[in-house]
Design a protein around this motif. Structure first.
Motif, PDB file in Angstrom:
ATOM      1  N   GLN A   1       0.496  -1.152   0.288  1.00 28.72           N
ATOM      2  CA  GLN A   1      -0.101   0.238  -0.385  1.00 28.72           C
ATOM      3  C   GLN A   1       0.499   1.506  -0.575  1.00 28.72           C
ATOM      4  OE1 GLN A   1      -3.275   0.172   0.203  1.00 28.72           O
ATOM      5  NE2 GLN A   1      -2.855   2.764  -0.326  1.00 28.72           N
ATOM      6  N   SER A   2       2.274   0.851   0.459  1.00 27.41           N
ATOM      7  CA  SER A   2       3.121   2.519   0.444  1.00 27.41           C
ATOM      8  C   SER A   2       3.483   2.951  -0.109  1.00 27.41           C
ATOM      9  CB  SER A   2       3.796   2.104   1.674  1.00 27.41           C
ATOM     10  OG  SER A   2       4.509   2.703   1.833  1.00 27.41           O
ATOM     11  N   VAL A   3       4.101   1.203  -0.972  1.00 28.41           N
ATOM     12  CA  VAL A   3       4.756   1.587  -2.306  1.00 28.41           C
ATOM     13  C   VAL A   3       3.628   2.125  -3.720  1.00 28.41           C
ATOM     14  CG1 VAL A   3       5.972   0.554  -4.408  1.00 28.41           C
ATOM     15  CG2 VAL A   3       6.265  -0.261  -2.191  1.00 28.41           C
ATOM     16  N   PHE A   4       2.457   1.293  -3.216  1.00 27.98           N
ATOM     17  CA  PHE A   4       1.683   1.582  -3.999  1.00 27.98           C
ATOM     18  C   PHE A   4       1.299   3.863  -4.276  1.00 27.98           C
ATOM     19  CE2 PHE A   4      -3.315   2.579  -5.455  1.00 27.98           C
ATOM     20  CZ  PHE A   4      -3.389   2.366  -6.401  1.00 27.98           C
ATOM     21  N   GLU A   5       1.201   4.377  -2.877  1.00 30.83           N
ATOM     22  CA  GLU A   5       1.180   5.635  -2.786  1.00 30.83           C
ATOM     23  C   GLU A   5       2.117   6.253  -3.324  1.00 30.83           C
ATOM     24  OE1 GLU A   5       0.820   6.979   1.726  1.00 30.83           O
ATOM     25  OE2 GLU A   5      -1.182   5.153   1.693  1.00 30.83           O
ATOM     26  N   GLU A   6       3.843   5.866  -3.305  1.00 34.91           N
ATOM     27  CA  GLU A   6       4.722   6.224  -4.319  1.00 34.91           C
ATOM     28  C   GLU A   6       4.332   6.455  -5.442  1.00 34.91           C
ATOM     29  OE1 GLU A   6       9.954   5.709  -4.578  1.00 34.91           O
ATOM     30  OE2 GLU A   6       8.561   5.484  -2.821  1.00 34.91           O
ATOM     31  N   LEU A   7       3.575   5.186  -5.967  1.00 39.84           N
ATOM     32  CA  LEU A   7       3.978   5.178  -7.731  1.00 39.84           C
ATOM     33  C   LEU A   7       2.612   6.170  -8.344  1.00 39.84           C
ATOM     34  CD1 LEU A   7       3.425   1.056  -7.818  1.00 39.84           C
ATOM     35  CD2 LEU A   7       5.146   2.620  -8.654  1.00 39.84           C
ATOM     36  N   ILE A   8       1.675   6.367  -6.835  1.00 40.87           N
ATOM     37  CA  ILE A   8       0.711   7.909  -7.353  1.00 40.87           C
ATOM     38  C   ILE A   8       0.870   9.029  -7.545  1.00 40.87           C
ATOM     39  CG2 ILE A   8      -1.050   8.593  -6.710  1.00 40.87           C
ATOM     40  CD1 ILE A   8      -2.558   6.750  -5.109  1.00 40.87           C
TER      41      ILE A   8
ATOM     42  N   PRO B   1       0.672  13.196 -10.544  1.00 41.71           N
ATOM     43  CA  PRO B   1       1.372  13.254  -9.028  1.00 41.71           C
ATOM     44  C   PRO B   1       0.168  14.762  -9.317  1.00 41.71           C
ATOM     45  CG  PRO B   1       2.318  14.130 -11.898  1.00 41.71           C
ATOM     46  CD  PRO B   1       1.058  13.013 -11.618  1.00 41.71           C
ATOM     47  N   GLU B   2      -0.494  15.414  -9.941  1.00 40.12           N
ATOM     48  CA  GLU B   2      -2.037  16.204  -9.748  1.00 40.12           C
ATOM     49  C   GLU B   2      -3.437  15.334  -8.924  1.00 40.12           C
ATOM     50  OE1 GLU B   2      -3.925  17.298 -13.296  1.00 40.12           O
ATOM     51  OE2 GLU B   2      -2.122  18.686 -14.676  1.00 40.12           O
ATOM     52  N   LEU B   3      -3.617  14.714  -9.065  1.00 39.25           N
ATOM     53  CA  LEU B   3      -3.607  13.532  -8.278  1.00 39.25           C
ATOM     54  C   LEU B   3      -3.547  13.409  -6.774  1.00 39.25           C
ATOM     55  CD1 LEU B   3      -7.071  12.214  -7.434  1.00 39.25           C
ATOM     56  CD2 LEU B   3      -5.465   9.558  -7.977  1.00 39.25           C
ATOM     57  N   ALA B   4      -2.104  12.954  -6.690  1.00 34.20           N
ATOM     58  CA  ALA B   4      -1.332  13.077  -5.667  1.00 34.20           C
ATOM     59  C   ALA B   4      -1.219  14.387  -4.424  1.00 34.20           C
ATOM     60  CB  ALA B   4      -0.208  12.641  -5.609  1.00 34.20           C
ATOM     61  N   GLU B   5      -1.209  15.737  -5.036  1.00 28.35           N
ATOM     62  CA  GLU B   5      -1.300  16.928  -4.735  1.00 28.35           C
ATOM     63  C   GLU B   5      -2.599  17.511  -4.475  1.00 28.35           C
ATOM     64  OE1 GLU B   5      -0.109  21.370  -6.167  1.00 28.35           O
ATOM     65  OE2 GLU B   5       0.304  19.503  -7.640  1.00 28.35           O
TER      66      GLU B   5
ATOM     67  N   LEU C   1      -2.771  10.386   1.674  1.00 30.10           N
ATOM     68  CA  LEU C   1      -3.281   9.334   0.735  1.00 30.10           C
ATOM     69  C   LEU C   1      -3.071   8.388   1.996  1.00 30.10           C
ATOM     70  CD1 LEU C   1      -0.627   9.307  -2.002  1.00 30.10           C
ATOM     71  CD2 LEU C   1      -2.912  10.503  -2.338  1.00 30.10           C
ATOM     72  N   SER C   2      -3.240   8.872   3.302  1.00 27.60           N
ATOM     73  CA  SER C   2      -3.877   7.944   3.551  1.00 27.60           C
ATOM     74  C   SER C   2      -5.444   7.560   4.266  1.00 27.60           C
ATOM     75  CB  SER C   2      -3.854   8.023   5.270  1.00 27.60           C
ATOM     76  OG  SER C   2      -4.507   9.703   5.679  1.00 27.60           O
ATOM     77  N   ALA C   3      -6.538   8.700   3.289  1.00 26.59           N
ATOM     78  CA  ALA C   3      -7.892   8.588   3.835  1.00 26.59           C
ATOM     79  C   ALA C   3      -8.360   7.332   2.065  1.00 26.59           C
ATOM     80  CB  ALA C   3      -8.523   9.751   2.703  1.00 26.59           C
ATOM     81  N   LEU C   4      -7.514   7.437   1.076  1.00 29.19           N
ATOM     82  CA  LEU C   4      -7.183   6.566  -0.709  1.00 29.19           C
ATOM     83  C   LEU C   4      -6.788   5.047   0.511  1.00 29.19           C
ATOM     84  CD1 LEU C   4      -7.554   5.793  -3.049  1.00 29.19           C
ATOM     85  CD2 LEU C   4      -5.372   6.309  -3.396  1.00 29.19           C
ATOM     86  N   ALA C   5      -5.974   5.060   1.240  1.00 31.80           N
ATOM     87  CA  ALA C   5      -5.047   3.482   1.942  1.00 31.80           C
ATOM     88  C   ALA C   5      -6.847   2.404   2.234  1.00 31.80           C
ATOM     89  CB  ALA C   5      -4.348   3.725   2.385  1.00 31.80           C
ATOM     90  N   SER C   6      -7.912   3.139   2.870  1.00 30.53           N
ATOM     91  CA  SER C   6      -8.818   2.635   3.885  1.00 30.53           C
ATOM     92  C   SER C   6      -9.865   2.047   2.704  1.00 30.53           C
ATOM     93  CB  SER C   6      -9.808   4.380   4.327  1.00 30.53           C
ATOM     94  OG  SER C   6     -10.575   4.856   3.720  1.00 30.53           O
TER      95      SER C   6
ATOM     96  N   GLN D   1      12.536  -2.681 -10.145  1.00 28.63           N
ATOM     97  CA  GLN D   1      11.696  -1.736  -9.462  1.00 28.63           C
ATOM     98  C   GLN D   1      10.387  -1.545  -8.067  1.00 28.63           C
ATOM     99  OE1 GLN D   1      10.394  -0.085 -13.458  1.00 28.63           O
ATOM    100  NE2 GLN D   1      11.930   1.013 -12.579  1.00 28.63           N
ATOM    101  N   ILE D   2      10.069  -2.862  -8.642  1.00 31.32           N
ATOM    102  CA  ILE D   2       9.272  -2.741  -7.288  1.00 31.32           C
ATOM    103  C   ILE D   2       9.357  -3.836  -5.822  1.00 31.32           C
ATOM    104  CG2 ILE D   2       7.157  -4.655  -6.455  1.00 31.32           C
ATOM    105  CD1 ILE D   2       6.433  -3.761  -9.378  1.00 31.32           C
ATOM    106  N   GLU D   3      10.062  -4.586  -5.991  1.00 30.06           N
ATOM    107  CA  GLU D   3      11.155  -5.211  -4.874  1.00 30.06           C
ATOM    108  C   GLU D   3      11.949  -3.781  -4.928  1.00 30.06           C
ATOM    109  OE1 GLU D   3      10.564  -8.256  -3.492  1.00 30.06           O
ATOM    110  OE2 GLU D   3       9.214  -8.776  -5.117  1.00 30.06           O
ATOM    111  N   HIS D   4      12.529  -2.970  -4.576  1.00 24.49           N
ATOM    112  CA  HIS D   4      13.505  -1.741  -3.955  1.00 24.49           C
ATOM    113  C   HIS D   4      12.027  -1.200  -3.602  1.00 24.49           C
ATOM    114  CE1 HIS D   4      16.003   1.228  -3.815  1.00 24.49           C
ATOM    115  NE2 HIS D   4      14.754   2.118  -4.595  1.00 24.49           N
TER     116      HIS D   4
END
Length: 1147
Positions: free
Chosen positions: A648-655, A660-664, A669-674, A790-793
């Motif tokens: 989930q944390s990796v997914f947030e970085e990919l977002i 970037p506009e959505l992330a801004e 992004l913790s609300a999205l994580a729910s 990349q995903i494993e990193h």
């Protein structure tokens, strides 16, 4: 330390050395500036030069030179440094201290000096000395530590410096070291970075200033590559309070990977032992080497790329080319060989991958080497296919290793197979290798030649549930059936060209077929192939049936949870509205919980297993569940779902990277994580209509977690405009839920089955429908460029953040419980918690014989996760307690630990630790005296207490002192009157006490007095306190004696009515009060005893004692001192275990 002879040319050398002593053949020199008092300019310049020059022996201050008569060549033997006045020298050894270099000098004088005089030729002398030194090096190199490193001499020298500079215990193993710069603001400090198994350390000595940094890996919250205003590429280490940047590495990629591996290994070993399952080579931290870490990183990539079992160990990686018949050429790539597999991956990502289980391999042969086919080998498998590998550099060793492992695999899993499977039967080509099996019952081995169909009739449920449960009127339109038939035709064509077993060529073409959707009739079988669960199924005949027999009928917490969730699993599907489907689900989940009690059963496993049962037979569904839980979604299904949180944390970085506009817009992004967390835990099965979600599962079984990441990004990208215009998190979540509920599968031959978690199934207005095939195609086209590496990193990077997040949560919850119950300030309590946790960690670092699981258990309540034992408690007590008693401190700590250890498990929690400290620092006098009193009665004071004495051996405890004492100004103090009133007042408050304490015996009272005397040592009012305690001791001894006489006579009341002539009447009444005091425990008649009330009343008569116990105490200075001394105290204790008194920095 001897060094390998190395001839070096040096012209016009600076005068950096001073001769200390010399002989006919040897000269001992000291580096100028070292050992000179006053910090002269020469020493500072040489120190700066040592820090700047990148030399393997640049800072060694001493050396020994070989001087051959008649030669202008000096050969440094013990510490190769710059040579004054010499053109050439041989760097042979190092001397970090004068004692070390003198040992080398003594050895040369005793063993070589007299021998050299017999040589006539000066060249013979030089050869002889160098040969001797090489022999010494060979002896030292016999140790494993040096043998593991590529450059033993340099590593040994770095190890000596590491030990001297940081003074860690011997158990702190150095892994590797690098020359680099550490940035302090905008100022770089050149020095050495040392990476050990538990710490990151940096040392610099520049212009007379020494800098030492020690950062435990468990304190690192973020490890990343970044840039600053001066350099484009640095490594940033973030801890709770600081950020440190390191740069100018020769190979920054290598350094960062080693740091990542060390941080990951250490954090998982110390903070996540719930799921920690290291490679066997890394189970013992003291044996970890740089080579081991590199091998572990390669192993993890290999297992993740091919999605193989965790226990699979990689043996060989080699460049080669594989003949690919579909392209009619050789494809360049790499071959991987492990315990049970041969795998191939093309250099071009996705071009061609092959997984060959050794169980499917028939033979491995070397072919004739030609110019067209250099170094070829042929690997033949059961399905009459052969794989040709060429351009193998080390072919002989590779084939030898493969044949050895092939023999072992076939010996462990003997399989009889058919040679001519039917191509018409789809089941046979896919599974023909499992058509016969070997069952073992005790020592009797039975070879069964039953066909698959005959054997599967004996299974609990022989067919996938979709083949049994069809809804009435469920025939799909002709268009859907025709599309399904087209897909089957495409897959059959693919099988002919690329193979139909687990050994098929996996190319971009098969990925496109999967993205289009797997036909319903082939879905379960292809899931088995893609996940390699088919190999587990074939290797464990009868395993599932035995598990079912062993697990069914047992009742425990896990089975209760399973029963509670059975009817919540796909309730809209007819298969799970029937006892047949429910019973199959129960058997699979219960069997898996029995197989893997560490995971047991977790919510969302029921939904996943339900879908597996729809398309696979029951035993096949079980092995698919094993593949998902133990290989494809590692660490997802456990108490803390660490794996899901990491992804989930990796997914947030990919977002942030791709949207970037959505992330801004959604800054948090913790609300999205729910919402998105369930995407990972259930593979979209709980939030999409079933016929669409199984299409996602198709992609997951082929591409792994990458498919879920890219599909999640595609979902967010499709709704980006609405999400950016949403006013709050609630509205954004509604947008996503509505969109996911209206994803349809136009190609599904069955009727639509809605999501049982849908929020908007009763929409009044029509909502646009999205085809799942289009969404998956977009996800591959727009976000499919993420590689496994990349995903494993990213997983490794974010695992640090997630684990540290759990640690912060634990800390905050513990503090929230403790803060209301103590008077210590929250910021001081936070530092105290850090010290408490560090005490636990240090025992894990260097005391591996202690079972860590007994002290740190993430599954326990927050307050019980970290606990310390008696030795760790004693260290903390010496560091932070205000009751320092010299050598008596350790004894007092032992008693306090016994008092706090209520359940006698030899461990105490942070809450108990802070409660006693709170009394010492902030308690009232009566609370402090009560605590001291309890420390000198059972259970704190035992019969075998190592400081116990026989009664009344100390002359200070004499009873001959008067009870009426004079003061210097002529006044007198009548203690009897004061005692009488105080005892009456204290007696009135007895009812308010929770539990009356037992009276103190004479032996216990002597220990109590000894502790008080020790506490007053070095106090500014020491003399007054000694006089006061002597007076109080006399009073209490006489009180005890009167009570003893009264108890012996059997009539205290009569004794009180007949006053003795030698004492005033008031004295008798006071003693009568003492004799009448109620007792919590009946005592032997005639025993000498005093109570807590007597002691407290007596102490209150002396103002100096009252002042001592009521003076304000500051814990901050103790905490600062503890942070500086905690490591040195532990090291000193490990170096000198018997030492009782440890020296600390002055406060």
């Amino acid at each position: 330390m001897w060094l390998k002879p190395e001839e070096v040319l040096l012209k016009n050398a600076l005068k950096l050395w001073v001769t200390q002593k010399s002989s006919c053949y040897f000269v001992l020199q000291r580096r100028r500036g070292h050992g000179e008092g006053g910090g002269r300019l020469t020493g500072r310049l040489v120190g700066a030069l040592d820090a700047v020059l990148d030399s393997s022996a640049r800072v060694a201050p001493f050396r020994i030179l070989l001087q051959v008569p008649g030669s202008q060549v000096y050969s440094p033997i013990a510490c190769g440094e710059l040579l004054n006045g010499s053109d050439i020298y041989w760097a042979i050894a190092t001397g970090a201290t004068l004692e070390e270099i003198n040992r080398h000098w003594d050895w040369l004088e005793q063993n070589l000096l007299h021998t050299l005089s017999v040589f006539d030729n000066k060249d013979d002398i030089a050869s002889f000395v160098k040969g001797k030194v090489k022999a010494l090096i060979a002896e030292e190199t016999s140790s494993r530590l040096a043998e593991q490193e590529e450059e033993p001499e340099k590593f040994r020298e770095a190890l000596v410096k590491f030990e001297a500079r940081f003074n860690f215990p011997e158990a702190e193993k150095l892994v590797t070291y690098y020359s680099c710069c550490c940035w302090k603001g905008r100022v770089p400090r050149q020095g050495w970075l040392y990476l050990s198994i538990n710490h990151l350390c940096f040392y610099s000595f520049f212009l007379g200033k020494e800098l030492k940094l020690v950062i435990p890996w468990v304190d690192i919250q973020k490890l990343e590559r970044t840039s600053n205003v001066f350099l484009t590429d640095t490594i940033r280490i973030t801890t709770q309070n600081k950020e440190r940047d390191f740069s100018t590495f020769l190979n920054l990629d290598e350094v960062f990977k080693i740091m990542e591996q060390l941080a990951d290994v250490t954090l998982r070993r110390l903070l996540d032992n719930e799921v920690f399952d290291l490679d066997p080579d890394l189970q013992e931290p003291s044996q970890i080497t740089k080579r081991d870490l590199e091998a572990r990183a390669q192993n993890e990539f290999f297992r993740a790329f091919f999605r193989l079992p965790r226990e699979e160990k990689l043996h060989t990686v080699a460049d080669c080319s594989l003949w690919t018949p579909f392209s009619r050429c050789h494809t360049a790539g790499r071959i991987f060989s492990s315990d049970s597999y041969i795998c191939f991956a093309s250099r071009e990502d996705g071009c061609c991958n092959v997984v060959l289980p050794l169980r499917e391999v028939v033979s491995i042969e070397k072919m004739e080497d030609t110019s067209l086919l250099p170094n070829p080998i042929i690997v033949s498998i059961r399905s009459k296919m052969a794989f040709q590998f060429i351009e193998l550099k080390d072919r002989e060793n590779l084939v030898e290793g493969l044949l050895l492992r092939l023999k072992q695999v076939h010996a462990n899993h003997p399989v009889h197979y058919e040679t001519s499977p039917s191509d018409d039967d789809m089941a046979s080509p896919v599974f023909y290798s499992t058509s016969t099996c070997t069952d073992k019952f005790g020592d009797l081995e039975m070879v069964s030649s039953q066909s698959i169909e005959e054997r599967e009739k004996e299974k609990p449920h022989p067919e996938p549930l979709t083949a049994v449960f069809q809804q009435s009127g469920s025939q799909s339109p002709d268009s859907r059936l025709s599309r399904e038939q087209i897909k089957i035709s495409l897959w059959n064509d693919h099988f002919v060209e690329y193979g139909r077993t687990v050994c098929m060529f996996r190319t971009e073409k098969i990925r496109k077929l999967v993205a289009m959707g797997i036909p319903e009739s082939l879905r379960g079988r292809l899931w088995l192939l893609f996940s390699d669960a088919v190999t587990d199924l074939a290797s464990h005949p009868g395993y599932y049936g035995n598990l079912v027999e062993q697990s069914l009928g047992r009742c425990c917490l896990v089975t209760e949870e399973i029963e509670r969730d059975l009817h919540r699993s796909l309730p809209e599907h007819p298969a799970f509205q029937n006892e047949t489907g429910i019973a199959a689900l129960r058997r699979v989940l219960t069997a898996y919980a029995h197989r893997n009690p560490r995971i047991g059963y977790c919510q969302s496993m029921n939904i996943l297993t339900s879908v597996l049962l729809l398309y696979a037979k029951e035993e096949e569904a079980f092995w698919l569940l094993v593949a998902v839980c133990e290989r494809m979604l590692p660490d997802y299904f456990n108490h803390r779902v660490i794996g899901a949180q990491v992804d989930q944390s990796v997914f947030e970085e990919l977002i942030k990277e791709h949207l970037p506009e959505l992330a801004e817009h959604m800054s948090d992004l913790s609300a999205l994580a729910s919402v998105s967390l369930s995407w990972f835990l259930t593979l979209f099965l709980s939030i999409m209509p079933l016929e669409s979600a199984v299409h996602v599962v198709d992609c997951f079984f082929y591409d792994g977690i990458k498919a879920i990441f890219q599909l999640g990004l595609a979902v967010l990208e499709a709704n980006a405009e609405e999400l950016c215009s949403s006013k709050d998190d609630g509205q954004a979540l509604m947008v996503l839920s509505r969109f996911l509920d209206h994803i349809k599968n136009e190609d599904s031959p069955g009727p639509p089955i809605g999501s049982h978690h849908a929020f908007f199934s009763d929409d009044q207005e029509p909502y646009p429908v999205t085809d799942i095939a289009d969404l998956i195609r977009d996800s591959y086209e727009k976000f499919g460029n993420q590689s496994v590496e990349q995903i494993e990193h990213l997983r490794c990077k974010h695992r640090i953040r997630v684990l540290q997040g759990h640690e912060d949560t634990t800390k905050q919850n513990v503090l929230r419980v403790v803060i209301p119950e103590v008077s210590i300030l929250p910021e001081d309590l936070e530092e105290l918690y850090d010290l408490f946790k560090r005490a636990h960690m240090m025992s894990c670092y260097w005391e591996h014989h202690r079972p860590m699981a007994l002290r740190h258990d993430p599954s326990r309540p927050y307050a019980e996760q970290y606990r310390i034992d008696a030795r760790q408690f004693a260290h903390l007590f010496q560091l932070v307690s205000p009751w320092t008693c010299g050598v008596h401190t350790e004894i007092l700590a032992e008693r306090l630990f016994r008092l706090l250890d209520d359940n006698m498990d030899q461990l105490i929690e942070f809450k108990a630790f802070t409660s006693c400290l709170d009394i010492m620092y902030n308690g009232e006098m009566n609370e402090k005296i009560k605590l001291l009193y309890r420390l000198h009665i059972p259970p704190a004071l035992t019969e075998n207490d190592r400081d116990s004495q026989s009664p009344l051996k100390n002359p200070l405890l004499s009873t001959s002192r008067p009870l009426v004492l004079g003061k210097p100004n002529g006044d007198t103090i009548d203690y009897q009157k004061q005692l009488k009133q105080m005892i009456k007042d204290l007696a009135k408050e007895k009812d308010k006490m929770e539990k009356e304490l037992p009276k103190m015996s004479q032996r216990e009272f002597i220990q109590f007095c000894k502790t008080l005397y020790s506490m007053f040592h070095e106090d500014p009012e020491e003399n007054d306190l000694y006089q006061a305690i002597a007076t109080v001791t006399t009073l209490l001894l006489q009180i005890g004696e009167v009570g003893q006489r009264g108890s012996s006579s059997g009539s205290c009341s009569q004794e009180c009515e007949e006053p003795q002539a030698s004492a005033p009447p008031e004295q008798d009444s006071v003693f009568a009060e003492a004799g009448k005091s109620p007792q919590a425990f009946p005592e032997t008649e005639g025993d000498w005893t005093v109570s807590l009330e007597h002691i407290l009343a007596s102490l209150l008569t002396e103002q100096s004692l009252v002042n001592f116990f009521e003076k304000p105490l500051n814990i901050k200075s103790k905490l600062e001192n503890a942070k500086l001394n905690q490591y040195s105290l532990k090291v000193l204790e490990m170096s000198h275990p018997p030492q009782a008194e440890l020296k600390l920095n002055d406060l």
